[in-house]
Scaffold this motif. Structure first.
Motif, PDB file in Angstrom:
ATOM      1  N   GLY A   1       0.091  -8.509  13.540  1.00  0.00           N
ATOM      2  CA  GLY A   1       0.493  -8.732  12.154  1.00  0.00           C
ATOM      3  C   GLY A   1       1.971  -8.849  11.893  1.00  0.00           C
ATOM      4  O   GLY A   1       2.424  -8.705  10.752  1.00  0.00           O
ATOM      5  N   GLY A   2       2.762  -9.106  12.923  1.00  0.00           N
ATOM      6  CA  GLY A   2       4.183  -9.326  12.745  1.00  0.00           C
ATOM      7  C   GLY A   2       4.937  -8.106  12.243  1.00  0.00           C
ATOM      8  O   GLY A   2       4.467  -6.970  12.361  1.00  0.00           O
ATOM      9  N   PRO A   3       6.122  -8.345  11.663  1.00  0.00           N
ATOM     10  CA  PRO A   3       6.985  -7.242  11.233  1.00  0.00           C
ATOM     11  C   PRO A   3       6.324  -6.288  10.229  1.00  0.00           C
ATOM     12  O   PRO A   3       6.504  -5.081  10.320  1.00  0.00           O
ATOM     13  CB  PRO A   3       8.181  -7.943  10.596  1.00  0.00           C
ATOM     14  N   GLU A   4       5.560  -6.830   9.291  1.00  0.00           N
ATOM     15  CA  GLU A   4       4.960  -5.969   8.264  1.00  0.00           C
ATOM     16  C   GLU A   4       3.996  -4.955   8.881  1.00  0.00           C
ATOM     17  O   GLU A   4       4.044  -3.761   8.570  1.00  0.00           O
ATOM     18  CB  GLU A   4       4.234  -6.802   7.204  1.00  0.00           C
ATOM     19  N   LEU A   5       3.123  -5.395   9.784  1.00  0.00           N
ATOM     20  CA  LEU A   5       2.185  -4.465  10.408  1.00  0.00           C
ATOM     21  C   LEU A   5       2.912  -3.509  11.359  1.00  0.00           C
ATOM     22  O   LEU A   5       2.528  -2.348  11.494  1.00  0.00           O
ATOM     23  CB  LEU A   5       1.066  -5.208  11.141  1.00  0.00           C
ATOM     24  N   MET A   6       3.977  -3.976  11.993  1.00  0.00           N
ATOM     25  CA  MET A   6       4.750  -3.090  12.868  1.00  0.00           C
ATOM     26  C   MET A   6       5.373  -1.959  12.047  1.00  0.00           C
ATOM     27  O   MET A   6       5.298  -0.788  12.426  1.00  0.00           O
ATOM     28  CB  MET A   6       5.830  -3.874  13.613  1.00  0.00           C
ATOM     29  N   VAL A   7       5.973  -2.296  10.905  1.00  0.00           N
ATOM     30  CA  VAL A   7       6.569  -1.269  10.036  1.00  0.00           C
ATOM     31  C   VAL A   7       5.485  -0.312   9.544  1.00  0.00           C
ATOM     32  O   VAL A   7       5.650   0.914   9.568  1.00  0.00           O
ATOM     33  CB  VAL A   7       7.334  -1.910   8.852  1.00  0.00           C
ATOM     34  N   GLN A   8       4.365  -0.864   9.099  1.00  0.00           N
ATOM     35  CA  GLN A   8       3.268  -0.032   8.601  1.00  0.00           C
ATOM     36  C   GLN A   8       2.764   0.918   9.696  1.00  0.00           C
ATOM     37  O   GLN A   8       2.503   2.104   9.441  1.00  0.00           O
ATOM     38  CB  GLN A   8       2.131  -0.917   8.090  1.00  0.00           C
ATOM     39  N   THR A   9       2.642   0.427  10.913  1.00  0.00           N
ATOM     40  CA  THR A   9       2.176   1.247  12.032  1.00  0.00           C
ATOM     41  C   THR A   9       3.169   2.367  12.332  1.00  0.00           C
ATOM     42  O   THR A   9       2.778   3.521  12.534  1.00  0.00           O
ATOM     43  CB  THR A   9       1.946   0.373  13.279  1.00  0.00           C
ATOM     44  N   ILE A  10       4.455   2.043  12.362  1.00  0.00           N
ATOM     45  CA  ILE A  10       5.494   3.058  12.601  1.00  0.00           C
ATOM     46  C   ILE A  10       5.439   4.115  11.503  1.00  0.00           C
ATOM     47  O   ILE A  10       5.459   5.320  11.778  1.00  0.00           O
ATOM     48  CB  ILE A  10       6.892   2.407  12.661  1.00  0.00           C
ATOM     49  N   GLU A  11       5.356   3.673  10.246  1.00  0.00           N
ATOM     50  CA  GLU A  11       5.332   4.627   9.133  1.00  0.00           C
ATOM     51  C   GLU A  11       4.110   5.541   9.198  1.00  0.00           C
ATOM     52  O   GLU A  11       4.219   6.752   9.013  1.00  0.00           O
ATOM     53  CB  GLU A  11       5.358   3.890   7.789  1.00  0.00           C
ATOM     54  N   ARG A  12       2.958   4.971   9.465  1.00  0.00           N
ATOM     55  CA  ARG A  12       1.722   5.773   9.502  1.00  0.00           C
ATOM     56  C   ARG A  12       1.734   6.789  10.644  1.00  0.00           C
ATOM     57  O   ARG A  12       1.184   7.868  10.515  1.00  0.00           O
ATOM     58  CB  ARG A  12       0.502   4.872   9.656  1.00  0.00           C
ATOM     59  N   ASN A  13       2.328   6.433  11.763  1.00  0.00           N
ATOM     60  CA  ASN A  13       2.284   7.308  12.926  1.00  0.00           C
ATOM     61  C   ASN A  13       3.450   8.289  13.010  1.00  0.00           C
ATOM     62  O   ASN A  13       3.363   9.281  13.728  1.00  0.00           O
ATOM     63  CB  ASN A  13       2.189   6.477  14.208  1.00  0.00           C
ATOM     64  N   THR A  14       4.549   8.003  12.307  1.00  0.00           N
ATOM     65  CA  THR A  14       5.707   8.908  12.343  1.00  0.00           C
ATOM     66  C   THR A  14       5.890   9.666  11.036  1.00  0.00           C
ATOM     67  O   THR A  14       6.637  10.637  11.005  1.00  0.00           O
ATOM     68  CB  THR A  14       7.011   8.138  12.620  1.00  0.00           C
ATOM     69  N   LYS A  15       5.255   9.185   9.968  1.00  0.00           N
ATOM     70  CA  LYS A  15       5.418   9.758   8.619  1.00  0.00           C
ATOM     71  C   LYS A  15       6.840   9.566   8.088  1.00  0.00           C
ATOM     72  O   LYS A  15       7.263  10.230   7.160  1.00  0.00           O
ATOM     73  CB  LYS A  15       5.037  11.247   8.564  1.00  0.00           C
TER      74      LYS A  15
ATOM     75  N   ASP B   1      -2.777   4.549  16.347  1.00  0.00           N
ATOM     76  CA  ASP B   1      -3.677   3.906  15.403  1.00  0.00           C
ATOM     77  C   ASP B   1      -2.910   2.778  14.708  1.00  0.00           C
ATOM     78  O   ASP B   1      -1.850   3.020  14.119  1.00  0.00           O
ATOM     79  CB  ASP B   1      -4.183   4.926  14.373  1.00  0.00           C
ATOM     80  N   ILE B   2      -3.434   1.568  14.792  1.00  0.00           N
ATOM     81  CA  ILE B   2      -2.828   0.415  14.119  1.00  0.00           C
ATOM     82  C   ILE B   2      -3.702   0.093  12.914  1.00  0.00           C
ATOM     83  O   ILE B   2      -4.891  -0.221  13.087  1.00  0.00           O
ATOM     84  CB  ILE B   2      -2.720  -0.801  15.067  1.00  0.00           C
TER      85      ILE B   2
ATOM     86  N   LYS C   1      -7.281   1.800  17.578  1.00  0.00           N
ATOM     87  CA  LYS C   1      -6.302   2.333  18.537  1.00  0.00           C
ATOM     88  C   LYS C   1      -5.891   1.239  19.520  1.00  0.00           C
ATOM     89  O   LYS C   1      -6.728   0.487  20.007  1.00  0.00           O
ATOM     90  CB  LYS C   1      -6.906   3.510  19.319  1.00  0.00           C
ATOM     91  N   ASN C   2      -4.575   1.198  19.792  1.00  0.00           N
ATOM     92  CA  ASN C   2      -4.044   0.225  20.737  1.00  0.00           C
ATOM     93  C   ASN C   2      -2.608   0.618  21.060  1.00  0.00           C
ATOM     94  O   ASN C   2      -2.062   1.541  20.457  1.00  0.00           O
ATOM     95  CB  ASN C   2      -4.097  -1.191  20.151  1.00  0.00           C
ATOM     96  N   LYS C   3      -1.999  -0.116  21.973  1.00  0.00           N
ATOM     97  CA  LYS C   3      -0.578   0.102  22.251  1.00  0.00           C
ATOM     98  C   LYS C   3       0.222  -0.332  21.022  1.00  0.00           C
ATOM     99  O   LYS C   3      -0.105  -1.328  20.375  1.00  0.00           O
ATOM    100  CB  LYS C   3      -0.139  -0.709  23.471  1.00  0.00           C
ATOM    101  N   ILE C   4       1.304   0.397  20.730  1.00  0.00           N
ATOM    102  CA  ILE C   4       2.056   0.152  19.503  1.00  0.00           C
ATOM    103  C   ILE C   4       2.631  -1.263  19.446  1.00  0.00           C
ATOM    104  O   ILE C   4       2.731  -1.848  18.369  1.00  0.00           O
ATOM    105  CB  ILE C   4       3.151   1.221  19.289  1.00  0.00           C
TER     106      ILE C   4
ATOM    107  N   GLY D   1       0.814  -1.218   0.000  1.00  0.00           N
ATOM    108  CA  GLY D   1       0.000   0.000   0.000  1.00  0.00           C
ATOM    109  C   GLY D   1       0.838   1.255   0.000  1.00  0.00           C
ATOM    110  O   GLY D   1       2.046   1.236  -0.227  1.00  0.00           O
ATOM    111  N   GLN D   2       0.174   2.366   0.282  1.00  0.00           N
ATOM    112  CA  GLN D   2       0.822   3.673   0.255  1.00  0.00           C
ATOM    113  C   GLN D   2       1.786   3.817   1.421  1.00  0.00           C
ATOM    114  O   GLN D   2       1.453   3.492   2.555  1.00  0.00           O
ATOM    115  CB  GLN D   2      -0.236   4.767   0.302  1.00  0.00           C
ATOM    116  N   ARG D   3       2.976   4.323   1.103  1.00  0.00           N
ATOM    117  CA  ARG D   3       4.017   4.503   2.118  1.00  0.00           C
ATOM    118  C   ARG D   3       4.557   5.923   2.052  1.00  0.00           C
ATOM    119  O   ARG D   3       4.428   6.592   1.035  1.00  0.00           O
ATOM    120  CB  ARG D   3       5.157   3.511   1.862  1.00  0.00           C
TER     121      ARG D   3
END
Length: 179
Positions: free
Chosen positions: A115-129, A99-100, A105-108, A33-35
């Protein structure tokens, strides 16, 4: 003879890291998706998980890993390597409420559990830009091995620690702890 020894030493210096590099397990943590757009330099996500992968039941008991199933992240850090200048290491508190994607909303650290590493990276990217260029993870056994390879870590405890679940029984004061 000296030239041969020097040549063997140089080959060893190149061969050991090359061999170690081939032994590292790799995962594709790049989210779909969009990054965020590329930025100068490189940003890496460093994750310490409580994964017991690779540990036998006996090792888990000896190390006091507990009986909790699943995987969570205990440490989350971003390291930024700029094209010039000093690097930056930023710790992301594991209990940060964010936001995950797909999970509200939940703890990061729940992103990793969901969702493992992929969802962790996606969550970091979405919340930090920030765009994450690489992902590195160490599990419980890997952490123990690193500490032991370093010959232990010297800790100075202000108070004694006695915890039945983790098998810790440490006196107050300075001591070298193994993994």
């Amino acid at each position: 003879m000296l030239l041969i020894l020097l040549l063997l030493f140089i080959i060893w210096l190149a061969a050991v890291p090359a061999y170690a590099w081939t032994q590292i397990a790799r995962v594709d943590a790049a989210p779909s998706g969009q990054r965020p757009a590329d930025q100068p330099g490189k940003t890496f996500l460093l994750v310490g998980s409580d994964s017991r992968a690779g540990l036998s039941r006996a090792e888990q008991t000896r190390l006091g890993t507990g009986s909790t199933g699943g995987q969570r992240t205990d440490s989350i850090m971003l390291i930024y390597l700029p094209p010039g200048g000093k690097s930056a290491l930023i710790s992301v508190p594991r209990d940060s409420y964010v936001d995950i994607p797909g999970h509200g909303k939940n703890k990061i650290n729940a992103a990793y559990a969901f969702g493992g590493p992929e969802l962790m990276v996606q969550t970091i990217e979405r919340n930090t830009k920030l765009r994450v260029d690489g992902y590195m993870e160490i599990g419980f056994g890997g952490f123990v091995n690193v500490i032991d390879a370093l010959g232990g870590i010297r800790m100075c405890l202000p108070d004694a620690i006695k915890d039945r679940d983790s098998h810790l029984d440490l006196p107050k004061g300075c001591q070298t702890l193994s993994g």
